[in-house]
Structure formats: C-alpha cells, structure tokens
Enzyme design. Sequence first.
Site, PDB file in Angstrom:
ATOM      1  N   GLN A   1       0.563  -4.927  -9.455  1.00 42.98           N
ATOM      2  CA  GLN A   1       0.718  -3.548  -8.998  1.00 42.98           C
ATOM      3  C   GLN A   1      -0.663  -3.044  -8.572  1.00 42.98           C
ATOM      4  OE1 GLN A   1       4.202  -2.130  -9.155  1.00 42.98           O
ATOM      5  NE2 GLN A   1       4.184  -4.374  -9.142  1.00 42.98           N
TER       6      GLN A   1
ATOM      7  N   ALA B   1       9.369   5.694 -10.761  1.00 46.80           N
ATOM      8  CA  ALA B   1       8.958   4.302 -10.615  1.00 46.80           C
ATOM      9  C   ALA B   1       7.962   4.127  -9.469  1.00 46.80           C
ATOM     10  CB  ALA B   1      10.184   3.421 -10.410  1.00 46.80           C
ATOM     11  N   HIS B   2       7.516   2.879  -9.311  1.00 48.78           N
ATOM     12  CA  HIS B   2       6.449   2.606  -8.344  1.00 48.78           C
ATOM     13  C   HIS B   2       6.879   2.879  -6.904  1.00 48.78           C
ATOM     14  CE1 HIS B   2       7.723  -1.954  -8.186  1.00 48.78           C
ATOM     15  NE2 HIS B   2       8.718  -1.142  -7.959  1.00 48.78           N
ATOM     16  N   ASN B   3       5.891   3.365  -6.142  1.00 50.35           N
ATOM     17  CA  ASN B   3       6.038   3.611  -4.701  1.00 50.35           C
ATOM     18  C   ASN B   3       6.963   4.770  -4.352  1.00 50.35           C
ATOM     19  OD1 ASN B   3       5.793   0.254  -4.857  1.00 50.35           O
ATOM     20  ND2 ASN B   3       4.368   1.294  -3.476  1.00 50.35           N
TER      21      ASN B   3
END
EC number: 2.3.1.191
Length: 337
Positions: free
Chosen positions: A196, A237-239
């Site tokens: 990440q 969550a990511h992005n």
Amino acid sequence: MRLTASEIAAQFGLTVVGDGATEVSGVATLAHAGTGQLSFLANPRYRPQLAETQASVVILRADDAESAQGTALVAKDPYTAFAKIAALFDVAPVRAPGIHASAVIDPTATVSPTAHVGPFVSIGAGSRVGDGCVIGAGSIIGEDCVVDDGCELIARVTLVTRVRLGKRVRVHPGAVLGADGFGLAMDAGHWIKVPQLGGVVIGDDCEIGANTCIDRGALEDTVLEEDVRVDNLVQIAHNCRIGAHSAIAGCTGIAGSAKIGRYCLLGGHVGVVGHLEICDKVVITGKSVVRNSIHEPGEYSSGTPLTDNRTWRKNAARFKQLDALARRILAVGKENQ
C-alpha cells in the site's frame, strides 16, 4: 458566561420576540431546561413541549413564536442557530504551547513552538506539526505525516504513515488513519500482500469520529475533501474519495475505490460496495447496501423495515416462494395467450 437575548440576536442575526433583556448562561433540551437556560424547537414532534418548557429563551421558527411561553429568538433554521449559539457555552480547556517531557519526537520531525504536545506522544521521522495544533495524550504520528495548522488529535489517535491533515481537522480518540489497505492477491493457493504505497489526505475542517479507520491507498491516496464529517466506528477503505461537505454516520463501511460525491449523507450502518460512484447530493438511509453506482441526486433506501416477529416470519417464508410464484404466473400468462 451570561448573555441577553438581544445580544445573541444581534450576534447571529435573529429576531427577538419578548424581553430582549432576558439572560441565559447555558443550554438544554426543552424538556429539561430551566431558568437561565436556552433551548430550541426544530422538530415538530417536540412542539407540545414548548408549552411546558421552563427555558428562559427558545429558538424557533416564526410560525411557532406565538406559542412561546417566554422570550423567543426567531430563526429560519433553529437547529443551525442553536448549534452556533451553543458553541459560545462550550468552553474548551486551554492547552498551553509546549512539549511534554514524556513525548518522543524524531530529530527530523518539526513541531511548531505554538503547538501543544501531550504526554506519551510519539512523532516520527520527517513529520510536521503546524501552528496551534493540539496533539493529545498517547497519540502516535508516524513517518512522513503532516498535521497542518489548528488541528486537534484529542487522545490516542494514530496516524500510521503518509497522512496529511489539512487545517483545523479534529480527530477523536482511537481513530487510525493511514493503516494498510486490504490489498491481497491469490498466488498458488496463498495470499500475497499488495503493498500500500499511497497515503491519506484529509481536507480542511474535517472531523473524524472515535475508533474510525481510514486506510491509505494502494497506489493513489485515499482522500476526504474539505468539511467532511465522519462519525464513530466508520471504515473507509483504500483509494476511496469522499466529496466535500458530506457526512457519514456510525458503523458505515465503504469498500475500496468507491467515490462519493459532494454534500452526500450516509446513514448509520450503510454498506457501500467498492469501485462504484455516488453523485453529489445523495442521501442513503440507515442499514442500506449500495451495490451499484448512483447517478441521480435523491434519497435511496434498502433493507427490511422493522415489524413484529410473527409478521416478519410469514413474510420471510413467502419471500422464499417468490421465484416459484413468479414462474407460475408466467406459465398462466402463456396459457392465456
């Protein structure tokens, strides 16, 4: 602090009905307010309490002013007016500038001389803390983070790495920003962790609730634009990207790479599937699951409303029969053609 109704009205552009010299020194609900306290009526369901309240001053709409027992302050939006006035009575403790002796700060980190760094704080390499910031007890700021001017990490807040907070951001205890996103790839029957490499960017004037988690991006940053308000126990969550002036209620989960527009409202325990887009000015009611992109502003709902257990069981049993029933109806239709 004691203020007269006239002083409050002048400061916030309200109209006094009654005795402008009436003083207030605190705020309370209609049901529990007493002499010297200010309250408000915003929801019509509480209108019966207006006749019984002991509040010295009540903020309300013009069409409710005649029902007020004492002094009234007329506002177009009583709840917003109350929020602004109540802030006058919310006296925050003064945090003197300085660094507590128990704090651990990397030599390459920079901390403004006007910032307050509390007990047992850790600030990692390359990080920067701006003017007037308050870094509460037990907070951890990892490597390469930026905490811009006027931010407050109340206590036990964790910024893992590559987290950038804009100006005047407030983060409540237990929140974790910048942890690894949940990126995995399957290889020969085993999971491989996807690095990440992105970060987290929080815009000016955002507020992050207690025990909320905002993961850093895999390649690009996870972004909250300015004035986003996030409740407790929310997972972003990511992005993901959350548009400016949106608000997200508690226990909501937003999966990776979801894009939410500006001025959106997400109720409690909403689930948003990853890799979709929600346009501006969308309201998602509590317990809803968003499985597809939304392209038109408006209010959306899903889920099963509460009913008595017996009715729910009957409906659940019938729901299982829907497919067979639909097939029978189609068959009857074909026979009648």
